[in-house]
Design an enzyme around this catalytic site. Structure first.
Site, mmCIF file in Angstrom:
data_model
loop_
_atom_site.group_PDB
_atom_site.id
_atom_site.type_symbol
_atom_site.label_atom_id
_atom_site.label_comp_id
_atom_site.label_asym_id
_atom_site.label_seq_id
_atom_site.Cartn_x
_atom_site.Cartn_y
_atom_site.Cartn_z
ATOM 1 N N LYS A 10 0.869 -0.948 0.151
ATOM 2 C CA LYS A 10 -0.097 0.037 -0.145
ATOM 3 C C LYS A 10 0.700 1.131 -0.098
ATOM 4 O O LYS A 10 1.959 1.344 0.248
ATOM 5 C CB LYS A 10 -0.711 -0.298 1.074
ATOM 6 C CG LYS A 10 -2.010 -1.183 1.356
ATOM 7 C CD LYS A 10 -3.050 -1.397 2.265
ATOM 8 C CE LYS A 10 -3.487 -2.327 2.366
ATOM 9 N NZ LYS A 10 -4.939 -1.917 3.662
ATOM 10 N N TYR A 50 -12.067 -2.179 -3.555
ATOM 11 C CA TYR A 50 -12.782 -1.811 -2.749
ATOM 12 C C TYR A 50 -14.390 -1.785 -2.401
ATOM 13 O O TYR A 50 -14.695 -1.693 -1.559
ATOM 14 C CB TYR A 50 -12.397 -1.060 -1.443
ATOM 15 C CG TYR A 50 -10.946 -1.195 -1.042
ATOM 16 C CD1 TYR A 50 -10.911 -2.319 -0.389
ATOM 17 C CD2 TYR A 50 -9.893 -0.175 -1.908
ATOM 18 C CE1 TYR A 50 -9.577 -2.609 0.413
ATOM 19 C CE2 TYR A 50 -8.659 -0.986 -1.535
ATOM 20 C CZ TYR A 50 -7.960 -1.649 -0.887
ATOM 21 O OH TYR A 50 -6.903 -1.974 -0.401
ATOM 22 N N ASN A 113 -1.834 -0.100 6.863
ATOM 23 C CA ASN A 113 -0.986 -1.141 7.569
ATOM 24 C C ASN A 113 -0.688 -2.034 6.590
ATOM 25 O O ASN A 113 -0.113 -2.778 6.162
ATOM 26 C CB ASN A 113 -2.347 -2.472 8.621
ATOM 27 C CG ASN A 113 -3.280 -2.377 6.524
ATOM 28 O OD1 ASN A 113 -3.340 -2.436 5.495
ATOM 29 N ND2 ASN A 113 -4.394 -2.560 7.319
ATOM 30 N N HIS A 116 -1.979 -5.472 1.754
ATOM 31 C CA HIS A 116 -3.496 -5.642 1.685
ATOM 32 C C HIS A 116 -3.241 -7.580 1.194
ATOM 33 O O HIS A 116 -2.403 -7.700 0.190
ATOM 34 C CB HIS A 116 -4.303 -4.946 -0.156
ATOM 35 C CG HIS A 116 -5.544 -6.128 0.478
ATOM 36 N ND1 HIS A 116 -7.119 -6.190 0.413
ATOM 37 C CD2 HIS A 116 -5.420 -7.369 -0.928
ATOM 38 C CE1 HIS A 116 -7.559 -7.169 0.037
ATOM 39 N NE2 HIS A 116 -6.761 -7.676 -1.352
ATOM 40 N N GLU A 127 -9.690 -11.053 -7.916
ATOM 41 C CA GLU A 127 -8.293 -9.295 -6.997
ATOM 42 C C GLU A 127 -6.727 -9.785 -8.593
ATOM 43 O O GLU A 127 -7.116 -8.601 -9.451
ATOM 44 C CB GLU A 127 -7.558 -9.335 -6.173
ATOM 45 C CG GLU A 127 -8.812 -8.942 -4.932
ATOM 46 C CD GLU A 127 -8.780 -9.488 -3.348
ATOM 47 O OE1 GLU A 127 -9.520 -8.862 -2.188
ATOM 48 O OE2 GLU A 127 -7.721 -10.123 -3.565
#
Length: 139
Positions: A10, A50, A113, A116, A127
């Site tokens: 990310k 998302y 964080n 993913h 995905e």
């Protein structure tokens, strides 16, 4: 059983030049990176990716975060890759993540964080095709 999973490094991690360090943790865990691409996700890509969270209060903030800087999308391969990578990532909240996990080592917060990972083989397949073709993946 050898399987594939999907990973995103990310914006909080790419902004801090952590791609190589995250990749080292992934590879040390016995997973192979069989496809990898650094991209700047468009708003449309982030919203589609998302969309499962579209009704949640954090959706707009999540999309804004994911398009704020480049990300690294990856296909990982290995024995029980989905479960293994989820273990390697650590808990969503870095304060609760086990020592040595990517989120314990690198995450800044629950929202930022660092990574993913797919939560099932079915979602991994969905995905992966959003960002890669079969020709991109060098098994």
């Amino acid at each position: 059983m050898t399987e594939r999973t999907f990973s995103i490094i990310k914006p909080d991690a790419t902004r801090r030049n952590l791609t190589g360090k995250v990749n080292a943790v992934i590879e040390d865990a016995g997973l192979r990176i069989v496809a990898q691409r650094r991209i700047h996700m468009s708003r449309a890509q982030a919203e589609k990716f998302y969309e499962v969270h579209a009704e949640r209060p954090f959706f707009g903030e999540l999309v804004d975060f994911m398009i704020s800087a480049p990300v690294v999308v990856q296909v990982l391969e290995g024995d029980n890759a989905v479960a293994r990578y989820r273990e390697v990532m650590g808990a969503t909240n870095p304060a609760q993540a086990a020592d040595g996990t990517i989120r314990k080592l690198f995450a800044e917060s629950v929202g930022e964080n660092s990574v993913h990972g797919s939560d099932s083989q079915e979602n991994a397949a969905l995905e992966i095709v959003q960002f890669f073709t079969d020709a991109d993946i060098v098994g």
